[in-house]
Write a protein that holds these residues in place. Structure first.
Motif, short mmCIF file in Angstrom:
data_model
loop_
_atom_site.label_atom_id
_atom_site.label_comp_id
_atom_site.label_asym_id
_atom_site.label_seq_id
_atom_site.Cartn_x
_atom_site.Cartn_y
_atom_site.Cartn_z
N ASP A 299 -4.54 0.72 7.13
CA ASP A 299 -5.27 1.49 6.12
C ASP A 299 -6.73 1.71 6.52
N LYS A 332 -10.14 -4.89 1.42
CA LYS A 332 -9.98 -3.50 1.83
C LYS A 332 -11.33 -2.96 2.27
N LYS A 373 -9.89 -6.97 -2.86
CA LYS A 373 -8.96 -6.15 -3.62
C LYS A 373 -8.89 -6.66 -5.06
#
Length: 458
Positions: A299, A332, A373
């Motif tokens: 990602d 993230k 997250k």
């Protein structure tokens, strides 16, 4: 890397035979790779229970059976997990990452070409442990030797490259230590290009020192970060599952990295294959135990993990999986400022001697930070520094730098704030004003000052 300095002759023959049988079953269900395997000694010193594992507050950290470990996000350098990260330890073949960086840098700067031919010297030919059995006088390209080093951890190929770059291995070692200091690797020290113990180097080429090569987990991660950022094409080499070094070789060099994502289709490796994993370097000696520096991308986030001092070869990959899972499952990479963003308090800056007296400005690049997250929206602060109007003279072009903005984010439990500085740039051209415009602007300024002074009298 396989250390053979203390093996007895009979024991070495037996262990080599055992290793051949094991690898025959593992490596693609084919014959042995060209790289030799001469060591099966296992250290038993790793213990997670006596060393604190530091992560982010509120996020459970995994238990690790390692001597040292660290996890960082590559673009920010943010430390997400650490375990004894600053103890200088033998790094084994992770040492070769510095050799890889310097050789790649020589190519990038044009001082070396991938298709340059290297003549193998005596030092390289006499190197032991993992090797591709180079003979003195052999000729191979830089690319072939680099692949043998990066994929097969070949000591002889590594020394040949070091001597090609610097004339001798010890001259190259000086480059390694200088580069380490420049990178901020303050607790690392190199005595050779390979990571072999001094006693296992060819006797005539051993350095005049009683020191050994050492690196900290933090320094290994720092070095890996430089490779990722400065030489992103490293994956061209590190993702090779195997490589046939010579046309006449019966079997290829097989990558020591069991965790490559592509290995998910290989029967004996699929239990270790890891989504997104594309590098970087394994290592093993008696003193170091089993080590692995890994890089993985998911990602848009690149994580760098370092595991030092595992007890067994499979263990270094199992522990690395725990470390990377901790990172990808809990964090993230989030864009907090878009490119070409306006600052609410600084939409324009003054310009001297321009047709316009001010020019609109925006940030040049996007800003991203590592955030937990499922956490609260990150609170970002910023500080702007702008070139003074007296120094900011027309003409200006669209995209000219007129200042900087530093953004700061501190997540609860993280050991340090994340900061990123981006340029402030102009959004339009500003032409230089003619003398007539400047004349009347000066008169207007004069009367404005005059009337202001008169007003202040009453």
């Amino acid at each position: 890397m396989k250390d053979t300095g203390k093996l007895k002759k009979k024991s070495g023959i037996l262990k080599k035979s055992i290793a051949i049988v094991v690898l025959f079953n593992m490596m693609y269900m084919t014959a042995l790779p060209v790289v030799s395997v001469l060591d099966s000694h296992v250290i038993t010193s790793a213990a997670a229970s006596t060393t604190e594992i530091v992560g982010t507050a509120g996020i459970k950290t995994p238990e690790l059976a390692l001597s040292s470990a660290i996890l960082i996000e590559a673009s920010t350098g943010q430390v997400l997990l650490s375990m004894n990260p600053d103890e200088a330890l033998p790094p084994a073949s992770m040492t070769k990452m510095m050799t890889e960086y310097i050789v790649a840098e020589e190519v990038k700067q044009g001082r070396l070409k991938w298709d340059d031919v290297v003549t193998v010297g005596k030092n390289a030919a006499e190197s032991v442990g993992s090797r591709i059995f180079l003979a003195e006088g052999d000729k191979h390209t830089v690319r072939d030797l680099y692949i043998a080093m990066a994929v097969g951890s070949a000591n002889d190929a590594t020394v040949a490259l070091a001597e090609r770059v610097a004339g001798s291995e010890q001259n190259f070692v000086e480059m390694m230590n200088e580069t380490a200091q420049r990178m901020g690797m303050k607790d690392s020290y190199f005595i050779n290009a390979t990571g072999l113990d001094k006693a296992d180097m060819p006797k005539a080429y051993q350095p005049d020192t009683d020191r050994e090569t050492v690196m900290t987990a933090r320094d290994v991660a720092t070095l890996a970060g430089y490779i990722v950022r400065d030489h992103p094409d490293y994956t061209e080499f590190t993702t090779l599952q195997n490589y046939k070094f010579r046309p006449t070789d019966k079997d290829p060099i097989v990558n020591w990295n069991w965790m490559l994502e592509a290995n998910k289709n290989i029967t004996n490796f699929k239990a270790y294959a890891y989504e997104g994993l594309n590098g970087m370097k394994t290592g093993h000696t008696n003193a170091a135990g089993y080590c692995f520096a890994g890089t993985a991308v998911r990602d848009g986030m690149t994580l760098i993990s370092v595991a030092m001092g595992a007890d067994t070869e499979p263990a270094r990959f199992k522990e690395t999986r725990k470390i990377l899972d901790y990172g990808f499952e809990n964090f993230k990479l989030q864009q907090v400022v878009a490119p070409k963003a306006e600052l609410a308090e600084l939409k324009t800056v003054p310009v001297t001697k321009g047709k316009e007296t001010e020019v609109p400005v925006v940030t040049k690049d996007a800003v991203s930070f590592v955030v937990p997250k499922n956490g609260a929206e990150p609170q970002i602060t910023h500080t702007a520094k702008v070139t003074s109007a007296s120094e900011l003279l027309a003409p200006l072009k669209q995209g000219d730098k007129v200042g900087t903005v530093t953004y700061t984010y501190k997540a609860k439990g993280m050991d340090q704030p994340q900061e990123k500085t981006v340029d402030l740039i102009t959004t339009t051209n500003v032409e230089e004003a003619g003398w007539f415009r400047m004349f009347f602007r000066a008169i207007g300024g004069f009367f404005a000052d005059l009337f202001g002074s008169i007003k202040n009298l009453f």
